[in-house]
Design a protein around this motif. Structure first.
Motif, PDB file in Angstrom:
ATOM      1  N   SER A 165      -5.439   5.953   0.018  1.00 15.17           N
ATOM      2  CA  SER A 165      -6.685   5.585  -0.652  1.00 15.17           C
ATOM      3  C   SER A 165      -6.735   4.105  -1.024  1.00 15.17           C
ATOM      4  CB  SER A 165      -6.865   6.440  -1.909  1.00 15.17           C
ATOM      5  OG  SER A 165      -5.791   6.234  -2.811  1.00 15.17           O
ATOM      6  N   GLN A 166      -5.595   3.414  -0.955  1.00 11.73           N
ATOM      7  CA  GLN A 166      -5.530   2.002  -1.343  1.00 11.73           C
ATOM      8  C   GLN A 166      -5.865   1.042  -0.199  1.00 11.73           C
ATOM      9  OE1 GLN A 166      -1.474   1.688  -2.643  1.00 11.73           O
ATOM     10  NE2 GLN A 166      -1.891   2.487  -4.696  1.00 11.73           N
ATOM     11  N   GLU A 202      -0.446   4.383  -1.084  1.00 10.35           N
ATOM     12  CA  GLU A 202      -1.306   5.547  -0.945  1.00 10.35           C
ATOM     13  C   GLU A 202      -2.425   5.213   0.033  1.00 10.35           C
ATOM     14  OE1 GLU A 202      -2.768   6.904  -4.667  1.00 10.35           O
ATOM     15  OE2 GLU A 202      -0.799   6.878  -5.643  1.00 10.35           O
ATOM     16  N   GLY A 206      -1.791  -5.820  -7.260  1.00 11.48           N
ATOM     17  CA  GLY A 206      -0.975  -5.557  -6.085  1.00 11.48           C
ATOM     18  C   GLY A 206      -0.447  -6.809  -5.419  1.00 11.48           C
ATOM     19  N   ALA A 237      -7.016  -2.886  -0.763  1.00 14.25           N
ATOM     20  CA  ALA A 237      -5.947  -3.848  -0.505  1.00 14.25           C
ATOM     21  C   ALA A 237      -6.351  -4.832   0.585  1.00 14.25           C
ATOM     22  CB  ALA A 237      -4.676  -3.113  -0.107  1.00 14.25           C
ATOM     23  N   VAL A 262       0.865  -1.180   0.000  1.00 11.57           N
ATOM     24  CA  VAL A 262       0.000   0.000   0.000  1.00 11.57           C
ATOM     25  C   VAL A 262       0.899   1.226   0.000  1.00 11.57           C
ATOM     26  CG1 VAL A 262      -1.683   1.329   1.322  1.00 11.57           C
ATOM     27  CG2 VAL A 262      -1.900  -1.132   1.203  1.00 11.57           C
ATOM     28  N   ARG A 264      -5.986  -8.634  -9.357  1.00  8.85           N
ATOM     29  CA  ARG A 264      -5.450  -7.830  -8.261  1.00  8.85           C
ATOM     30  C   ARG A 264      -3.957  -7.642  -8.487  1.00  8.85           C
ATOM     31  NH1 ARG A 264     -10.013  -5.937  -5.615  1.00  8.85           N
ATOM     32  NH2 ARG A 264     -11.472  -7.651  -5.243  1.00  8.85           N
TER      33      ARG A 264
END
Length: 266
Positions: A213-214, A211, A241, A218, A209, A239
């Motif tokens: 906002s994530q 940011e 990430g 996440a 993560v 996904r």
């Protein structure tokens, strides 16, 4: 006569309750959510992190993931950690929207706390003990560790990682990397540190993560993958990430302890 009968009935109920507690309840997954609340995380970030977990357990994706298991139920406990670890919520059975909402509401009501230092090794040992003494038993056992810095207290993280994996427990990670300029206790490649030094076991993965906002997305993606038991390779296309667990022998897994020693020696 009536009072004697009442005593016998109470005795029977107590005995039945004791027997029940001795027999573990079968679930598809035992999941320890180990959330970093060390002082390196800002208060607004702590609130975002907490809100992310609360919101996740109110989402239908969680229950759909739970119901993919053969038993259709999991056991979850929530732990906060820094140099020490605290079990914030006890083991809770999640099997339907109501039980998930109850867990979310209980978590929402907990006060925000902060704990000095960062001991990944200590929280892994703490989580292993919670799994071992849990009233639930499962074929899959996962410790989900989130944090914003490397281990700087207790035994080195790889030692605790190896001990945990040897017991058949999977360790997943969420690397919180919100600082544009790392401080004296953080590192710029925390996701690599988690990948090489913290996570382990079959199907282990780390998410990043970068940011605020994530956070919610996440956390939801991570929980869905862990609960459903999907392989990271199956999740990555949806996904991005998610990263697979790969190890490189050249990474310095003692960086956290070295940073701590340097700060003490100034």
């Amino acid at each position: 006569m009536t009072s004697c009968w009442m005593l016998l009935a109470a005795s029977y109920l107590l005995g039945a309750g004791t027997a029940a507690t001795q027999d573990p309840v079968a679930v598809d997954l035992q999941l320890v959510l180990a959330v970093d609340v060390s002082y390196s995380i800002e208060l607004d970030e702590l609130r975002l992190q907490r809100a992310g977990y609360v919101e996740a357990f109110l989402r239908p994706e969680i229950i759909r993931a739970v119901r993919t298991g053969p038993l259709g139920r999991i056991a979850v406990t929530y732990v906060e950690w820094g140099g020490k670890a605290i079990q914030v919520l006890p083991w809770t059975l999640i099997e339907d929207p109501e039980s998930a909402a109850h867990f979310a509401e209980a978590l929402r009501r907990q006060p925000i706390r902060r704990i000095s230092f960062t001991s990944i090794s200590n929280v892994l040992a703490f989580a292993r003990r919670l799994i071992r003494t849990s009233p639930y038993r499962a074929g899959r056992r996962v410790i989900d560790v989130s944090g914003d810095g490397p281990n700087n207290a207790g035994v080195p993280a790889p030692v605790a990682r190896n001990n945990t994996v040897a017991q058949g427990i999977v360790i997943d990670g969420l690397a919180i990397m919100l600082r544009s300029t790392p401080d004296s206790a953080s590192i710029p490649d925390l996701d690599a540190y988690y990948k090489e030094c913290v996570i382990g076991g079959e199907g282990a993965f780390v998410m990043k993560v970068s940011e605020a906002s994530q956070f919610s997305a996440a956390i939801l993606a991570k929980l869905t993958a862990e609960i459903s038991g999907l392989k990271v390779s199956d999740m990555r296309q949806h996904r991005p990430g998610l990263k697979p667990a790969e190890y490189a022998q050249s990474y310095n897994c003692f960086i956290g302890e070295e940073l701590q020693e340097r700060s003490i020696g100034r």
